[in-house]
Motif scaffolding. Structure first.
Motif, PDB file in Angstrom:
ATOM      1  N   VAL A 151      29.890  28.295  -6.757  1.00 21.33           N
ATOM      2  CA  VAL A 151      28.547  28.871  -6.912  1.00 21.33           C
ATOM      3  C   VAL A 151      28.306  29.866  -5.790  1.00 21.33           C
ATOM      4  N   MET A 172      17.475  29.147  -6.671  1.00 18.47           N
ATOM      5  CA  MET A 172      18.163  28.660  -7.879  1.00 18.47           C
ATOM      6  C   MET A 172      19.525  28.082  -7.540  1.00 18.47           C
ATOM      7  N   THR A 206      20.944  24.313  -8.386  1.00 14.70           N
ATOM      8  CA  THR A 206      22.085  24.221  -9.295  1.00 14.70           C
ATOM      9  C   THR A 206      23.252  23.481  -8.636  1.00 14.70           C
ATOM     10  N   VAL A 210      29.651  30.351 -11.035  1.00 12.70           N
ATOM     11  CA  VAL A 210      28.249  30.713 -11.263  1.00 12.70           C
ATOM     12  C   VAL A 210      27.860  31.756 -10.218  1.00 12.70           C
ATOM     13  N   SER A 223      15.040  24.171 -11.037  1.00 14.75           N
ATOM     14  CA  SER A 223      15.786  23.139 -11.774  1.00 14.75           C
ATOM     15  C   SER A 223      15.860  23.478 -13.268  1.00 14.75           C
ATOM     16  N   ALA A 274      18.858  25.531 -13.362  1.00  9.45           N
ATOM     17  CA  ALA A 274      20.026  24.659 -13.182  1.00  9.45           C
ATOM     18  C   ALA A 274      20.407  23.978 -14.500  1.00  9.45           C
ATOM     19  N   ASP A 275      19.403  23.528 -15.270  1.00 10.58           N
ATOM     20  CA  ASP A 275      19.683  22.894 -16.565  1.00 10.58           C
ATOM     21  C   ASP A 275      20.392  23.869 -17.515  1.00 10.58           C
ATOM     22  N   VAL A 297      22.272  26.411 -16.582  1.00 12.04           N
ATOM     23  CA  VAL A 297      23.642  26.587 -16.076  1.00 12.04           C
ATOM     24  C   VAL A 297      24.512  25.420 -16.540  1.00 12.04           C
TER      25      VAL A 297
END
Ligand SMILES: NC(=O)c1ccc[n+]([C@@H]2O[C@H](COP(=O)([O-])OP(=O)(O)OC[C@H]3O[C@@H](n4cnc5c(N)ncnc54)[C@H](O)[C@@H]3O)[C@@H](O)[C@H]2O)c1
Length: 241
Positions: free
Chosen positions: A11, A18, A22, A83, A211, A214-215, A217
């Motif tokens: 990442v 973010m 993540t 990412v 978040s 993140a979901d 991703v």
């Protein structure tokens, strides 16, 4: 057993709003995370917290990118997910932007994304996934954010399509998330009255949370999205449809 047990994820922009959310979500799903950012202190602290590998990387530097990617790949043997959160914003209007700032925005947002993808792909086995980060601004031209930022994110969106075609024969998928206004330190670059108006731009009437990105991703990183490549996920609360 998590959705990413035995997977290695890299990442960038990992200690940002973010990025940090993540990194924690990926680690909670069992991934080993390469935590890559430009600030050494924050990078080491977050990597220690999640048991990951700290990678102090400046995405604008080919040498730095290569060193970070090779460190993680030689340690873990492979990289399954990349990412690319690393990014900067210049909120100024097009007639206020100077040439150096225009280039800097493109260096980090576009060239940095391309450098990272090019360096990581040779270490990715079939079934791997790349998640790039565009922006609603890259679709709509930017309302509050500036012209260079919007243009750079449009370039990331288009680059992801080229990337998806290049990577598909290797069994690698590549998609782009276009966030709307998300509550992170990046919003500190905007005047308070501009930030105050942001929730009203979304049909859902609020800012998004790190978040929630993140979901998204996690969805693109796992086999839950196995038939998606070259696609855009607009996570913007209905601010651009
Ligand atoms: N916050 C929003 O509303 C919003 C909306 C759409 C898109 N985005 C995009 O989402 C991504 C994450 O943004 P955020 O909101 O978490 O911002 P943030 O400012 O909290 O995080 C950005 C991170 O990128 C890192 N970074 C900057 N330059 C770098 C470089 N040269 N090398 C390595 N790392 C570098 C910073 O250190 C920081 O940790 C960015 O690409 C941003 O453009 C943000």
């Amino acid at each position: 057993m998590g959705r990413l047990t035995d997977r290695t994820v890299l990442v960038t922009g990992a200690t940002g709003g973010m990025g940090a959310a993540t990194v924690r979500a990926l680690a909670a799903e069992g991934a080993h995370v390469g935590v890559a950012d430009i600030s050494p202190d924050l990078t080491f602290a977050l990597a220690r917290e999640v048991g990951g590998t700290p990678l102090v990387v400046d995405v604008t530097s080919p040498d730095s990118v290569t060193a970070g990617v090779e460190t993680l790949a030689s340690e873990q043997g492979r990289i399954d997910v990349l990412v690319n959160f690393a990014g900067i914003v210049d909120p100024r209007r097009m007639d206020e932007i100077d040439p150096e700032s225009w280039s800097r925005v493109f260096d980090v947002n576009v060239r940095g994304t391309w450098l990272m993808c090019t360096a990581v792909i040779p270490h990715m086995p079939p079934g791997s996934s790349i998640v790039n980060i565009g922006s609603r601004a890259g679709l709509a031209g930017g309302t509050t954010s500036g012209a260079s930022y919007a243009a750079s994110k449009a370039a990331v969106i288009c680059f992801t399509k080229s990337l998806a075609k290049f990577a598909a024969p290797k069994g690698i998928r590549a998609n782009v998330i276009n966030p709307g206004c998300i509550e992170t330190p990046m919003l500190d670059h905007f005047p308070p009255e501009v930030v105050a108006a942001m929730p009203g731009q979304a049909a859902l009437g609020r800012l998004g949370t790190p978040s929630e990105i993140a979901d998204s991703v996690l969805f693109l990183a796992t086999d839950a999205s196995s038939f998606m490549t070259g696609a855009q996920l607009n996570v913007n609360g209905g601010s651009h449809m």
